[in-house]
Write a protein that holds these residues in place. Structure first.
Motif, PDB file in Angstrom:
ATOM      1  N   GLY A 130     -20.698 -25.479  49.213  1.00  0.00           N
ATOM      2  CA  GLY A 130     -20.411 -26.103  50.364  1.00  0.00           C
ATOM      3  C   GLY A 130     -20.489 -25.166  51.429  1.00  0.00           C
ATOM      4  O   GLY A 130     -21.629 -24.599  51.730  1.00  0.00           O
ATOM      5  N   SER A 131     -19.299 -24.442  51.330  1.00  0.00           N
ATOM      6  CA  SER A 131     -19.139 -22.984  52.168  1.00  0.00           C
ATOM      7  C   SER A 131     -19.954 -21.968  51.459  1.00  0.00           C
ATOM      8  O   SER A 131     -20.458 -21.115  52.293  1.00  0.00           O
ATOM      9  N   ASP A 132     -19.770 -22.055  50.323  1.00  0.00           N
ATOM     10  CA  ASP A 132     -20.506 -21.049  49.611  1.00  0.00           C
ATOM     11  C   ASP A 132     -22.096 -21.271  49.529  1.00  0.00           C
ATOM     12  O   ASP A 132     -22.542 -21.739  48.673  1.00  0.00           O
ATOM     13  N   VAL A 177     -29.308 -14.884  47.495  1.00  0.00           N
ATOM     14  CA  VAL A 177     -29.705 -15.674  48.919  1.00  0.00           C
ATOM     15  C   VAL A 177     -31.207 -15.312  49.043  1.00  0.00           C
ATOM     16  O   VAL A 177     -31.817 -16.047  49.815  1.00  0.00           O
ATOM     17  N   ARG A 178     -31.724 -14.308  48.656  1.00  0.00           N
ATOM     18  CA  ARG A 178     -33.214 -14.219  48.915  1.00  0.00           C
ATOM     19  C   ARG A 178     -33.943 -15.081  48.126  1.00  0.00           C
ATOM     20  O   ARG A 178     -35.145 -14.797  47.923  1.00  0.00           O
ATOM     21  N   GLY A 179     -33.469 -15.897  47.033  1.00  0.00           N
ATOM     22  CA  GLY A 179     -34.240 -16.545  45.973  1.00  0.00           C
ATOM     23  C   GLY A 179     -34.408 -18.030  46.536  1.00  0.00           C
ATOM     24  O   GLY A 179     -34.926 -18.961  45.760  1.00  0.00           O
ATOM     25  N   GLY A 230     -35.442 -19.635  52.357  1.00  0.00           N
ATOM     26  CA  GLY A 230     -34.570 -20.817  52.201  1.00  0.00           C
ATOM     27  C   GLY A 230     -33.292 -20.564  53.156  1.00  0.00           C
ATOM     28  O   GLY A 230     -32.789 -21.525  53.772  1.00  0.00           O
ATOM     29  N   PHE A 231     -32.573 -19.451  52.724  1.00  0.00           N
ATOM     30  CA  PHE A 231     -31.244 -19.167  53.314  1.00  0.00           C
ATOM     31  C   PHE A 231     -31.305 -18.968  54.965  1.00  0.00           C
ATOM     32  O   PHE A 231     -30.531 -19.469  55.581  1.00  0.00           O
ATOM     33  N   VAL A 232     -32.275 -18.157  55.147  1.00  0.00           N
ATOM     34  CA  VAL A 232     -32.508 -17.987  56.738  1.00  0.00           C
ATOM     35  C   VAL A 232     -32.829 -19.254  57.250  1.00  0.00           C
ATOM     36  O   VAL A 232     -32.416 -19.596  58.422  1.00  0.00           O
ATOM     37  N   THR A 234     -31.911 -22.279  56.690  1.00  0.00           N
ATOM     38  CA  THR A 234     -30.588 -22.900  56.550  1.00  0.00           C
ATOM     39  C   THR A 234     -29.656 -22.287  57.802  1.00  0.00           C
ATOM     40  O   THR A 234     -29.175 -22.967  58.701  1.00  0.00           O
ATOM     41  N   MET A 235     -29.571 -21.009  57.935  1.00  0.00           N
ATOM     42  CA  MET A 235     -28.654 -20.412  58.651  1.00  0.00           C
ATOM     43  C   MET A 235     -29.093 -20.610  60.179  1.00  0.00           C
ATOM     44  O   MET A 235     -28.369 -20.752  61.083  1.00  0.00           O
ATOM     45  N   LYS A 236     -30.600 -20.382  60.467  1.00  0.00           N
ATOM     46  CA  LYS A 236     -31.046 -20.578  61.743  1.00  0.00           C
ATOM     47  C   LYS A 236     -30.934 -22.036  62.306  1.00  0.00           C
ATOM     48  O   LYS A 236     -30.874 -22.240  63.488  1.00  0.00           O
ATOM     49  N   LEU A 238     -28.689 -24.245  61.108  1.00  0.00           N
ATOM     50  CA  LEU A 238     -27.251 -24.528  61.443  1.00  0.00           C
ATOM     51  C   LEU A 238     -26.601 -23.962  62.763  1.00  0.00           C
ATOM     52  O   LEU A 238     -25.847 -24.385  63.498  1.00  0.00           O
ATOM     53  N   ASP A 239     -27.306 -22.646  62.970  1.00  0.00           N
ATOM     54  CA  ASP A 239     -26.797 -21.843  64.350  1.00  0.00           C
ATOM     55  C   ASP A 239     -27.271 -23.006  65.609  1.00  0.00           C
ATOM     56  O   ASP A 239     -26.525 -22.684  66.558  1.00  0.00           O
ATOM     57  N   ILE A 240     -28.151 -23.805  65.394  1.00  0.00           N
ATOM     58  CA  ILE A 240     -28.406 -24.779  66.635  1.00  0.00           C
ATOM     59  C   ILE A 240     -27.702 -26.055  66.400  1.00  0.00           C
ATOM     60  O   ILE A 240     -27.122 -26.305  67.466  1.00  0.00           O
ATOM     61  N   THR A 241     -27.822 -26.479  65.219  1.00  0.00           N
ATOM     62  CA  THR A 241     -27.154 -27.934  64.820  1.00  0.00           C
ATOM     63  C   THR A 241     -25.714 -28.117  65.112  1.00  0.00           C
ATOM     64  O   THR A 241     -25.051 -29.170  65.318  1.00  0.00           O
ATOM     65  N   ARG A 242     -25.046 -26.814  64.960  1.00  0.00           N
ATOM     66  CA  ARG A 242     -23.668 -26.773  65.096  1.00  0.00           C
ATOM     67  C   ARG A 242     -23.167 -27.245  66.622  1.00  0.00           C
ATOM     68  O   ARG A 242     -22.038 -27.682  66.596  1.00  0.00           O
ATOM     69  N   LEU A 243     -23.975 -26.921  67.264  1.00  0.00           N
ATOM     70  CA  LEU A 243     -23.739 -27.404  68.747  1.00  0.00           C
ATOM     71  C   LEU A 243     -23.829 -28.705  68.934  1.00  0.00           C
ATOM     72  O   LEU A 243     -22.996 -29.575  69.804  1.00  0.00           O
ATOM     73  N   TYR A 312     -27.447 -16.175  68.727  1.00  0.00           N
ATOM     74  CA  TYR A 312     -26.320 -17.192  69.164  1.00  0.00           C
ATOM     75  C   TYR A 312     -25.581 -17.476  68.195  1.00  0.00           C
ATOM     76  O   TYR A 312     -25.017 -18.675  68.299  1.00  0.00           O
ATOM     77  N   SER A 313     -25.464 -16.957  66.903  1.00  0.00           N
ATOM     78  CA  SER A 313     -24.585 -17.536  65.690  1.00  0.00           C
ATOM     79  C   SER A 313     -23.048 -17.565  66.270  1.00  0.00           C
ATOM     80  O   SER A 313     -22.683 -18.742  65.974  1.00  0.00           O
ATOM     81  N   LYS A 314     -22.756 -16.521  66.718  1.00  0.00           N
ATOM     82  CA  LYS A 314     -21.268 -16.531  67.418  1.00  0.00           C
ATOM     83  C   LYS A 314     -21.020 -17.553  68.200  1.00  0.00           C
ATOM     84  O   LYS A 314     -20.070 -18.265  68.235  1.00  0.00           O
ATOM     85  N   TYR A 362     -17.573 -30.679  58.666  1.00  0.00           N
ATOM     86  CA  TYR A 362     -19.203 -30.314  58.251  1.00  0.00           C
ATOM     87  C   TYR A 362     -19.983 -29.427  59.279  1.00  0.00           C
ATOM     88  O   TYR A 362     -19.222 -29.068  60.107  1.00  0.00           O
ATOM     89  N   GLU A 363     -21.055 -28.871  58.601  1.00  0.00           N
ATOM     90  CA  GLU A 363     -22.048 -27.921  59.193  1.00  0.00           C
ATOM     91  C   GLU A 363     -21.308 -26.515  59.460  1.00  0.00           C
ATOM     92  O   GLU A 363     -21.314 -25.848  60.341  1.00  0.00           O
ATOM     93  N   GLY A 364     -20.352 -26.374  58.506  1.00  0.00           N
ATOM     94  CA  GLY A 364     -19.606 -25.194  58.459  1.00  0.00           C
ATOM     95  C   GLY A 364     -18.106 -25.645  58.744  1.00  0.00           C
ATOM     96  O   GLY A 364     -17.997 -25.858  59.744  1.00  0.00           O
ATOM     97  N   THR A 365     -17.253 -25.473  57.848  1.00  0.00           N
ATOM     98  CA  THR A 365     -15.982 -25.479  58.095  1.00  0.00           C
ATOM     99  C   THR A 365     -15.307 -24.376  59.246  1.00  0.00           C
ATOM    100  O   THR A 365     -15.839 -23.387  59.295  1.00  0.00           O
TER     101      THR A 365
END
Ligand code: COS
Length: 387
Positions: A130-132, A177-179, A230-232, A234-236, A238-243, A312-314, A362-365
């Motif tokens: 989840g968070s992990d 994470v690189r796998g 895949g992790f990148v 995901t993170m890229k 979420l950086d947008i969709t969290r908005l 713009y993650s922060k 959701y999308e990061g607690t």
């Protein structure tokens, strides 16, 4: 507050507002009570071209940006986040294709996602991830020209209803994470199955299901980005969709404030409307100030992305964190202003209070988002000290 929207932006906002008022609001309580997926409303939203506001015109969208997407989600969420989350979650599967898809993948998937003809879903979360997010156990094993996916994804918004699934798998579990690798899987793939619709506290009109992959064969051409990315991806994403979650939260807060204010102007106690008491006015003042602050943060972070910022993650984390905590507080205070009436299902604020809770999760607690913000601050200040 005046955000000096362009004519086009006002048009998009007003269209979403009209759908929210005329089509969603009258049905919101019933959809929540019966936990019914809002198929017809989604069709209306699709026919109004609101699914693809942020997708470029070449691929069937309106060629606008994250800011306009936030305007749409905010307006729909004022009436019902159980409905708006279906559009937002489809975006969660669309952004990875926008950001990392090949031209062929974009041509194949974006026009239908832009028109709302097809819905998307993003399958990341699992029982132990989840968070992990890096701890996913779903595997994709190479087999000639194909990959075979096995594993179970949990709590997937639009699960079962969506046509297009972006799935995060492990192709090389030893690499951490690189796998991780992302794939696009179609709903009609015989290897994809769905669990029962989950029973939720809020956003009950939306569909949340397990998505199960059993020897699910996908062509390597369905890989999104490169192997190990895949992790990148995901993170890229979420950086947008969290908005988008931030915009849902602003919509809930504004919706709850509107209800509380209207009620306070009608409700008479001690021979006066309760809106004339300073105790109530102070609550409303705080609710309005906090909502406007949340909106400013979401709008500015969205403009930062649309303006071409690289990182713009922060800012995205800050906006989602502040807006969702605001939605929870404002919805709770709206129930308080309305007292016994607010607690009853006859009024929409008790649903808004239930709906607000998920925006903190959701999308990061909000705890994970504080980690993202904190780490970014420390990293940034280290860089400045070195200079
Ligand atoms: N953009 C691009 N790359 C990023 C990134 C971002 N926003 N965040 C992390 N990465 C990269 C890192 O640079 C690192 O790459 P390298 O190994 O090449 O250096 C890699 O990803 C791993 O980063 P990190 O070590 O920070 O990963 P962690 O496992 O510690 O996890 C958190 C970081 C907690 C921030 C992440 O797991 C997270 O966001 N969790 C919440 C997930 C979530 O939102 N779940 C809800 C799903 S609902 S769809």
């Amino acid at each position: 507050m005046d955000y000096f929207l362009t004519e086009e932006q006002e048009m998009i906002r007003d269209l979403a507002r009209r759908i929210a008022e005329e089509r969603i609001k009258p049905q919101a309580a019933e959809l929540d009570e019966s936990e019914t997926f809002p198929k017809e409303i989604m069709q209306t939203i699709a026919e109004s071209d609101l699914f693809g506001v942020y997708i470029d015109e070449e691929h069937g969208g309106l060629g606008m940006g994250v800011f306009e997407k936030c305007l749409v989600i905010e307006e729909l969420s004022k009436a019902c986040t159980g409905v708006s989350v279906t559009l937002a979650a489809s975006g969660l599967a669309t952004y990875p294709i926008v950001l990392f898809g090949t031209e062929k993948q974009k041509e194949q998937y974006l026009p239908d996602l832009a028109s709302g003809e097809k819905l998307g879903a993003f399958a990341l979360t699992e029982a132990e991830a989840g968070s992990d997010a890096a701890n996913i156990k779903t595997t994709a094993v190479e087999d000639g020209e194909d990959y075979i996916i096995n594993g179970t994804k949990q709590w997937i918004t639009n699960g079962g209803e969506a046509d297009v699934y972006v799935v995060i798998t492990m192709t090389d579990p030893n690499k951490g994470v690189r796998g991780a690798t992302a794939f696009i899987v179609d709903h009609d793939n015989p290897g994809i199955h769905f669990g029962k619709k989950e029973k939720k506290m809020g956003i009950r009109a939306s569909a949340t299901r397990e998505v199960i992959f059993e020897d699910c064969r996908v062509s390597r051409h369905q890989m999104l980005g490169r192997k190990g990315m895949g992790f990148v991806v995901t993170m890229k994403t979420l950086d947008i969709t969290r908005l988008g979650v931030g915009a849902q939260a602003v919509g809930i807060a504004q919706g709850a404030l509107n209800e509380a204010l209207a009620f306070a102007r009608e409700r008479v106690q001690f021979g006066k409307t309760i809106s004339s008491f300073q105790a109530v006015q102070h609550m409303l003042a705080d609710m309005a100030t906090q909502t406007e602050a949340a909106r400013s943060l979401v709008y500015n972070a969205a403009k930062m992305i649309d303006g071409g910022a690289k990182d713009y993650s922060k800012e995205s984390a800050m906006a989602k964190l502040f807006a969702s905590d605001t939605a929870m507080k404002v919805a709770t205070d709206a129930v308080q202003v309305m007292g016994g009436s607010g607690y009853m299902r006859d009024y929409p604020v008790e649903k808004m209070m239930r709906d607000a809770k998920i925006t903190q999760i959701y999308e990061g607690t909000n705890q994970i988002l504080r980690n993202v913000i904190g780490l970014d601050l420390v990293k940034d200040s280290r860089k400045k000290t070195k200079r």
